[in-house]
Write a protein that holds these residues in place. Structure first.
Motif, short mmCIF file in Angstrom:
data_model
loop_
_atom_site.label_atom_id
_atom_site.label_comp_id
_atom_site.label_asym_id
_atom_site.label_seq_id
_atom_site.Cartn_x
_atom_site.Cartn_y
_atom_site.Cartn_z
N LEU A 1 13.26 38.19 -3.42
CA LEU A 1 12.85 39.59 -3.43
C LEU A 1 11.43 39.68 -3.98
N GLY A 2 10.66 40.60 -3.45
CA GLY A 2 9.28 40.76 -3.91
C GLY A 2 8.32 40.05 -2.99
N ASP A 3 7.40 39.28 -3.56
CA ASP A 3 6.36 38.60 -2.78
C ASP A 3 6.79 37.16 -2.49
N PHE A 4 6.63 36.75 -1.24
CA PHE A 4 7.03 35.41 -0.85
C PHE A 4 6.23 34.96 0.36
N GLN A 5 6.36 33.67 0.69
CA GLN A 5 5.77 33.09 1.88
C GLN A 5 6.84 32.31 2.62
N ALA A 6 6.54 31.94 3.86
CA ALA A 6 7.50 31.19 4.66
C ALA A 6 6.77 30.14 5.47
N SER A 7 7.41 28.98 5.63
CA SER A 7 6.84 27.90 6.42
C SER A 7 7.95 27.26 7.23
N PHE A 8 7.87 27.40 8.57
CA PHE A 8 8.84 26.81 9.49
C PHE A 8 8.09 26.20 10.67
N GLY A 9 8.58 25.07 11.15
CA GLY A 9 7.95 24.44 12.30
C GLY A 9 6.58 23.91 11.94
N GLN A 10 5.66 24.02 12.90
CA GLN A 10 4.30 23.51 12.71
C GLN A 10 3.31 24.60 12.35
N SER B 1 15.54 21.21 14.71
CA SER B 1 14.88 22.08 15.68
C SER B 1 15.14 23.52 15.28
N GLY B 2 14.34 24.43 15.82
CA GLY B 2 14.53 25.82 15.45
C GLY B 2 13.71 26.76 16.30
N VAL B 3 13.96 28.03 16.08
CA VAL B 3 13.21 29.09 16.74
C VAL B 3 12.71 30.06 15.68
N ASN B 4 11.53 30.62 15.91
CA ASN B 4 10.92 31.60 15.02
C ASN B 4 10.63 32.88 15.79
N PHE B 5 10.67 33.99 15.09
CA PHE B 5 10.24 35.25 15.69
C PHE B 5 9.70 36.16 14.60
N LEU B 6 8.62 36.88 14.92
CA LEU B 6 8.05 37.82 13.96
C LEU B 6 7.48 39.03 14.70
N HIS B 7 7.92 40.19 14.28
CA HIS B 7 7.37 41.45 14.78
C HIS B 7 6.55 42.07 13.66
N THR B 8 5.30 42.46 13.97
CA THR B 8 4.41 43.08 13.00
C THR B 8 3.87 44.37 13.59
N SER B 9 3.94 45.45 12.81
CA SER B 9 3.41 46.73 13.28
C SER B 9 2.63 47.40 12.16
N PHE B 10 1.67 48.26 12.55
CA PHE B 10 0.81 48.96 11.61
C PHE B 10 0.95 50.47 11.83
N SER C 1 8.46 31.39 18.73
CA SER C 1 8.19 29.97 18.99
C SER C 1 9.48 29.17 18.98
N VAL C 2 9.38 27.97 19.55
CA VAL C 2 10.44 26.97 19.52
C VAL C 2 9.82 25.67 19.01
N TYR C 3 10.50 24.97 18.11
CA TYR C 3 9.95 23.72 17.58
C TYR C 3 11.03 22.65 17.50
N LEU C 4 10.59 21.40 17.46
CA LEU C 4 11.49 20.25 17.44
C LEU C 4 10.85 19.14 16.62
N ASN C 5 11.65 18.51 15.75
CA ASN C 5 11.24 17.34 14.99
C ASN C 5 12.28 16.25 15.19
N TYR C 6 11.83 15.04 15.47
CA TYR C 6 12.78 13.95 15.72
C TYR C 6 12.22 12.66 15.13
#
Length: 700
Positions: free
Chosen positions: A238-247, A368-377, A402-407
């Motif tokens: 909760l509050g301020d954070f960051q996220a890192s997924f895929g490349q 592997s995974g998928v990402n999605f982000l919607h941003t509006s102003f 996006s779609v990503y894969l690591n092997y």
């Protein structure tokens, strides 16, 4: 058999006076030295503080050696694919580790690797879950308060009395005093919880209570509460954070090391997930809730953020309604010193909704995974039209997925991610890292970012500061012919299909680096490094109407010669020579810097001193030099012109709870009687800075 092997390892440590116990001496870890090695080639456009904070978070939350997977181990940037495979194979065959120092029994793990890895590892961290959450919080030893103040002692023009022009207009001045004030409170336990608050006031900002402009004493306020391993919830923040997924094409804020002396591991990003934001930078983070839920091999992450953003509002020219506005620019400096800068504070709202679904199959070393982000102003974002920015984002909302894969296949780490934004642009990253032998590591990365690919929180590998309008191929290698020598090198070829700022034509370039390191003993390290970069840039206006945007190549070359020696347990010295050369349109400019460091550490006192001389022909040939600073403070200043620079950092441990830090730095120029420009101007040839920090540990 395992007990016999472990006994041999333990005995070898006893015979070599290296028995420390099962817990590493993390308090003595030199984070600055690791960061100097991992940080990219120094450049003014890079977000060093954010990178520093993310690496610091990894150090503050050590990895459980008996639970670490391939992705987690790679995130340290300290192990090659062969070492990671041997680590996982050893644990599979031998069972859980009994001691951190059992790492010596793993093939391919030398003493230097183990020493660098230990600060990021822990063995079966004890989380006393039988106690209530708040009882654990109040008893936690990792609870501290930091207060820091910095200032420049010479008077800048912005702090002088305003004057009146011939037209009767009163000049602008800074609203506040020249002090930089920083306050940070935090309580955390690795893999259990983290909570804290960061407050910051930059020089020139007014210390005032004004809810209308979101100034509550300090100009910037950041806060977070993060829980780990709550049932099947891996993370709740909760509050301020960051996220890192895929490349990093969709979620990668603050976790891009870029190109540097570590030429192989830095090309691949790691899905470290959701982490609390603790830096004082006023952009690049999410504010709201981020959570990750686990089910067997699946992880489901949700991100919701609603935060005010700084920017410049302008009237819409195509509207008859005088109250309709558009966002013409972002303000990412975080500075609100003048009425003009203050008018950009919290001018619009940003809503971000997104998530990640990730599958991890440890047995097949696949994720592997998928990402999605919607941003509006809440207002339309439309820049003032320029030739180079006509494909930049415009509108009130953006979607990117996006779609990503690591092997992991034998000694190859294969990775890739492809993303698509609602503007129609694509972004793709493909690459691999390989240990071709126990002496040779190799990396390859190909990227392609369309000119209309828009990702606000993306931070993928790129030559630009953002993944947009770029195609490139990167090759990196590390060769270790023996235990004494190491050779690092990379070559990066890139082009920009559309125009850029200060480059009003499609352009291309290349960059290469070579570094040879010699370390005959644990106390002596020497290296020599060469780097060359060639890009295109607008030429100066020639006055010819038929060549308004003439583009010419600019070639930058620089090098470093370094010697580091641990004279004794208390004394360490470092000597370096840095040089640079810039060529453009037949003209050359050169730069030179020499520095000497001395460190002394004994009992409660620690001193770090530097003296340096620099001489450059102009700003283009400027040189960057990493500097030691007070605790958890980062500094890489740029030097141009002629002069000298010196600083002294002192640390004193009052008791188990209180530690004091003081830094004095001074730059004296011999080629000018005025420093800076605009409101930052200093009338004189010297610049003196001071920093004071006190850290208080609550439960020691």
């Amino acid at each position: 058999m395992r007990a016999f092997g472990f006994s041999i390892v333990l005995l070898s440590f006893i015979l070599t006076n290296l028995v420390y116990g099962q817990a590493p001496p993390r308090a003595n870890f030199k984070l600055e030295e690791l960061i100097e090695r991992l940080f990219p080639v120094q450049d003014a456009d890079l977000d060093y503080e954010s990178i520093y904070e993310v690496l610091f978070q990894l150090y503050q939350n050590p990895i459980d050696i008996n639970k670490a997977d391939m992705e987690t181990l790679q995130s340290t940037f300290l192990l090659n694919p062969l070492q990671i495979n041997e680590f996982l194979q050893y644990r599979t065959e031998m069972g859980p580790f009994l001691s951190l120092y059992e790492l010596q029994a793993i093939p391919g793990f030398d003493q230097a690797t183990i020493e660098s890895l230990l600060p990021f590892l822990t063995l079966n961290p004890s989380i006393k879950r039988e106690k209530s959450f708040w009882k654990r919080v109040f008893e936690e030893e990792q609870a501290y308060l930091i207060f820091r103040t910095r200032r420049v002692w010479e008077t800048r023009r912005g702090f002088t009395a305003p004057d009146t022009s011939s037209t009767g207009r009163i000049s602008t001045r800074y609203l506040g005093d020249p002090n930089d004030i920083y306050l940070r409170w935090r309580i955390q336990h690795a893999k259990d919880f983290s909570m804290g608050m960061t407050m910051d006031k930059d020089p020139g900002e007014k210390f005032t209570w004004d809810p209308k402009t979101a100034r509550y004493g300090f100009n910037f306020l950041s806060f977070h509460l993060t829980r780990y391993q709550v049932g099947k919830w891996k993370t709740i923040s909760l509050g301020d954070f960051q996220a890192s997924f895929g490349q990093g094409l969709v979620f990668g804020a603050g976790y891009s090391l870029g190109k540097g002396a570590e030429t192989v591991p830095i090309v691949r990003r790691s899905s470290v997930g959701i982490i609390p934001y603790t830096a004082a930078l006023e952009f690049g983070f999410l504010r709201g809730i981020g959570s990750t839920y686990t089910h067997r091999n699946w992880e489901f992450s949700f991100i919701g953020s609603f935060a005010p953003k700084d920017g410049r509002l302008a009237e819409s020219l195509d509207s008859l309604n005088r109250e309709e506005f558009r966002i013409s620019s972002f303000n990412q400096s975080g500075l609100h010193r003048t009425p003009s800068e203050l008018s950009t504070k919290n001018q619009f709202k940003e809503l971000s909704l997104g998530g990640n679904i990730q599958l991890k199959v440890p047995s097949k070393r696949l994720s592997s995974g998928v990402n999605f982000l919607h941003t509006s102003f809440d207002n339309e974002w439309r820049r003032d039209p320029r030739p180079y920015n006509q494909f930049e984002f415009a509108g009130k909302s953006n979607q990117v997925g996006s779609v990503y894969l690591n092997y992991n296949w034998r000694n190859f780490f294969l990775f890739g991610e492809t993303a698509y934004s609602s503007s129609g642009g694509n972004g793709t990253v493909l690459g691999f890292i390989s240990s071709l032998s126990n002496r040779l590591d190799f990396s390859f990365l190909w990227r392609n970012y369309d000119r209309n690919f828009h990702s606000f929180y993306g931070n993928a590998f790129s030559e630009n500061t953002r993944p947009i309008n770029e195609r490139g191929t990167y090759l990196g290698l590390e060769f270790r012919p023996n235990k004494v020598w190491k050779i690092n090198a990379y070559y990066d070829l890139f082009k920009f299909p559309w125009l850029k700022y200060r480059v009003y034509a499609p352009s291309a370039g290349h960059e290469w680096l070579a570094r040879i390191t010699y370390r005959p003993t644990r106390t002596l390290t020497a290296f020599i490094q060469f780097r060359e970069e060639q890009k295109d840039r607008n030429a100066s206006d020639s006055g010819e109407p038929n060549l308004p945007y003439h583009v010419l190549p600019i070639k930058r070359s620089n090098g470093i010669l370094s010697l580091e020696y641990q004279l004794s347990k208390e004394v360490f010295i470092r000597s370096r020579i840095l040089w640079s050369q810039v060529q453009m349109d037949g003209l050359k400019s050169k730069g030179f810097l020499i520095l000497q460091d001395l460190k002394w550490d004994k009992n409660r006192w620690k001193f770090t001193a530097r003296y340096s001389l620099f001489d450059t022909d102009d700003y283009d040939s400027r040189l960057f030099a990493f500097e030691n600073n007070v605790l958890w403070t980062f500094s890489i200043p740029a030097f141009f012109g002629q002069g000298q620079r010196s600083y002294l950092v002192s640390e004193y441990t009052v008791n188990s709870q209180i530690r004091l830090y003081l830094r004095i730095a001074r730059t004296s120029y011999t080629d000018r009687e005025r420093i800076g420009s605009g409101l930052q101007t200093i009338e004189g040839s010297t610049l003196t800075e001071s920093s004071f920090l006190i850290r208080y540990l609550f439960h020691r």
